[in-house]
Design a protein around this motif. Structure first.
Motif: not given
Length: 63
Positions: A10-32
């Motif tokens: 629903h918000c930027q905090n939601c977006s940031n938590s998903v981006k951080e978790a995916m980046a740690k797993a090796g994803a790049n150029n993550i767009v929420v």
């Protein structure tokens, strides 16, 4: 680029938590996109791996 639908963001905090978790797993150029309820990324993560990561953040990823 891979894309997966995510319910419950629903918000930027939601977006940031998903981006951080995916980046740690090796994803790049993550767009929420909160309006379209989806996450797109590049890299070696499969949709199944992304679903598990996103679900572990408390959201509902849909394959």
């Amino acid at each position: 680029m891979s894309t997966i639908t995510v319910n419950g963001m629903h918000c930027q905090n939601c977006s940031n938590s998903v981006k951080e978790a995916m980046a740690k797993a090796g994803a790049n150029n993550i767009v929420v996109d909160l309006e379209k309820k989806c996450v797109s990324w590049e890299g070696c993560l499969t949709k199944e791996q992304a679903k598990e990561i996103i679900d572990n953040q408390g959201f509902d990823a849909v394959l």
